[in-house]
Design an enzyme around this catalytic site. Sequence first.
Site, short mmCIF file in Angstrom:
data_model
loop_
_atom_site.label_atom_id
_atom_site.label_comp_id
_atom_site.label_asym_id
_atom_site.label_seq_id
_atom_site.Cartn_x
_atom_site.Cartn_y
_atom_site.Cartn_z
N GLU A 206 0.85 -1.20 0.00
CA GLU A 206 0.00 0.00 0.00
C GLU A 206 0.88 1.24 0.00
OE1 GLU A 206 -2.12 0.36 3.65
OE2 GLU A 206 -3.03 2.29 3.11
N ASP B 210 -0.93 -1.07 5.67
CA ASP B 210 -0.82 -0.53 7.03
C ASP B 210 -1.79 -1.25 7.96
OD1 ASP B 210 -0.35 2.92 5.90
OD2 ASP B 210 1.00 1.19 6.09
N ASP C 213 -3.97 -0.30 9.81
CA ASP C 213 -5.00 0.65 10.27
C ASP C 213 -6.25 0.44 9.42
OD1 ASP C 213 -3.50 3.46 8.47
OD2 ASP C 213 -4.51 1.64 7.79
N ASP D 183 -7.64 2.12 6.95
CA ASP D 183 -7.43 2.22 5.49
C ASP D 183 -6.76 0.95 4.95
OD1 ASP D 183 -6.85 5.73 4.63
OD2 ASP D 183 -8.62 4.44 4.81
#
Length: 659
Positions: free
Chosen positions: A441, A520, A522, A524
């Site tokens: 990403e 990541d 997280d 997203d």
Amino acid sequence: MKNTDVKDENLKPSNGNYDAGNITALEGLEAVRKRPAMYIGTTDVKGLHHLVWEVVDNSIDEHLAGYCTRVDVIIHEDNSITVQDDGRGIPVGMHPKLKKSALEVVMTVLHAGGKFDKDTYKVSGGLHGVGVSCVNALSVKLRAEVHREGKVYEQEYSRGKPLYEVREIGTSEKTGTKVTFQPDPEIFDSLVYKYDTLATRLRELAFLNKGLTLTITDERELDDDGKPRSEVFYSEGGLKEFVQFLDESRAKLIEEPIHVTGREDNVEVEVAMQYNTSYSEHVFSYVNNINTVEGGTHVNGFRRAVSRVLGVFAEQSGMTAKSKVSLTAEDFREGLTAVVSVKVPEPQFKGQTKSELGNSEVTGIVSRAVGEKLKEYVEEHPVEAKRIIEKVILAATARQAARKAREMVQRKNALTGGGLPGKLADCASKDASISELFLVEGDSAGGTAKQGRDRHFQAILPLRGKILNVEKALEHKIYENEEIKNIFTALGITIQEGEHGERVLNIEKLRYHKIIIMCDADVDGSHITTLILTFFFRYMKPLIELGYVYIAAPPLYMVRKGKQFRYCWTEEERKEAIAAYSNGENDTSVKVQRYKGLGEMNADQLWETTMDPNTRILRRVTIEDAAEADRIFSMLMGDEVPPRRAFIEANAKYAKVDV
Ligand code: 28F
């Protein structure tokens, strides 16, 4: 710890005499413990869950015989399992030949429990009914309790060996059988049961056996008012409700599912089918409750009937004359959700995982049963039939557009010599079996990964931002999406159209046997991971089935004190690290760095924590239950919002979310 050869000297019979019955039982149990995978497939978590299905199947048999109305499954705190039914109760009388209680025979002699005879169907889990004696042999402890003829009987075993003779322990008005077992740590790598795995299969069994109540209770998880987590599965409508359940996240094309029941030459057929507005096919099939993941003759018969009847209707109604495209079998199945369930007295299984039905006579039996009912349906419901054909023609048009878009991309690649995407940092090795492709990403993390990697066998493809949600897009759109095109060409895979219009991947051209999604840790990152998984699940399912798709696990924290530091992947590890570094309560020289994104690590850190095969953690993506995976993808990624909200609200409290 696993032992493969039996050192279990206490396999001697409890009553000391080695008569024929004991020897047979002993040899059988010993064989099972010596090579457990031959009996239950594997000794990993799949084999652990298979033990439950062997026991539950006996209760299902009792239901099919007409005597059992409910089956209860309980996961106890110590991960032992209880299965209980309200059937007739296993007989306890003396077995004429083996000179011991029928209960002990069923529990200790291989394949003894089968009540199989011509006009009933032995149902069974994935490995076709090896019997509860295998569960017994592979359990460090097992207890059977029978309620029958006004009495309660019990017998306990250790690794399949009876600890005492069957004994009467009380009276009872009820009838039924209860089995509690503790899988053997010497055999199984993991002893932890997964609630969702058990719940999904029990729900499926409720749909497949209408009128039967199945419940699951998890005593390991008490909710805030101390009640254990539990669910009840019961289906009045059977397959009709199963299809509605599978389609609950998709917009329907016809209000009521089409329901077919039939019987010919001792083969029972039951089919439910429904059309929705999605672009994919969802057909699930079963033989005697066994999920035939690889399909087989029952599915072929079903597909043949659908193509034939709807094809004739499309022709006769003049709808195909207008449309310029010719319809293929695949087009008739787009947006089709169906469950095909047959009961066959002597099923023959074939295929890679023995989950494809081979009985050739079943093709015609299913085709006739479905054809007859479907013909009746289109005659009685011309409006719905027209709506279905319109959808089919749309599918054929979309397939044509997809073919053009695909040929454009693949021809362009061929012209530019297999044009690999510019952003791909390829690896030196051309040996796919050792090569890995990281889908990373963002360009910055992509850059770090390019520096940190081992360029001999690790390739990096940075993905810029969100990729297309293929769940909601027509197929030709995906060939126009830059990110997806890059993934395609990097993998080296092209998609051809099969003779029935189906998509065929040429796996042999795949350039990497590990495709690692690295995003990541997280929200997203999770969303991008889900988008990529949706793409793979919808368009590259064989890659998942072959076990080539993984998710990287970057650390969440780094805990540091002076020169010392530790990476942490979970809350517990973080607490341990803090405790390890602090010498006293008020020591505040604890530094805890929360990694928000891959970009916060330098190349060496990223290599050491997430990419180095010797130290990294990779999670392999598997499809445990195709029907459930399919339902969840369309629930989470599909058009319909209300079902998604309901699904998240119902499940959020169980989601194990890392901080
Ligand atoms: C929790 C697991 O195993 N239930 C079972 C029965 C009932 C009968 C049976 C089983 C006949 C002699 C082979 C009773 N009465 N639940 C279960 N319920 N096995 S297993 O019979 C076994 C066969 O040995 C049963 C009359 N006929 C059959």
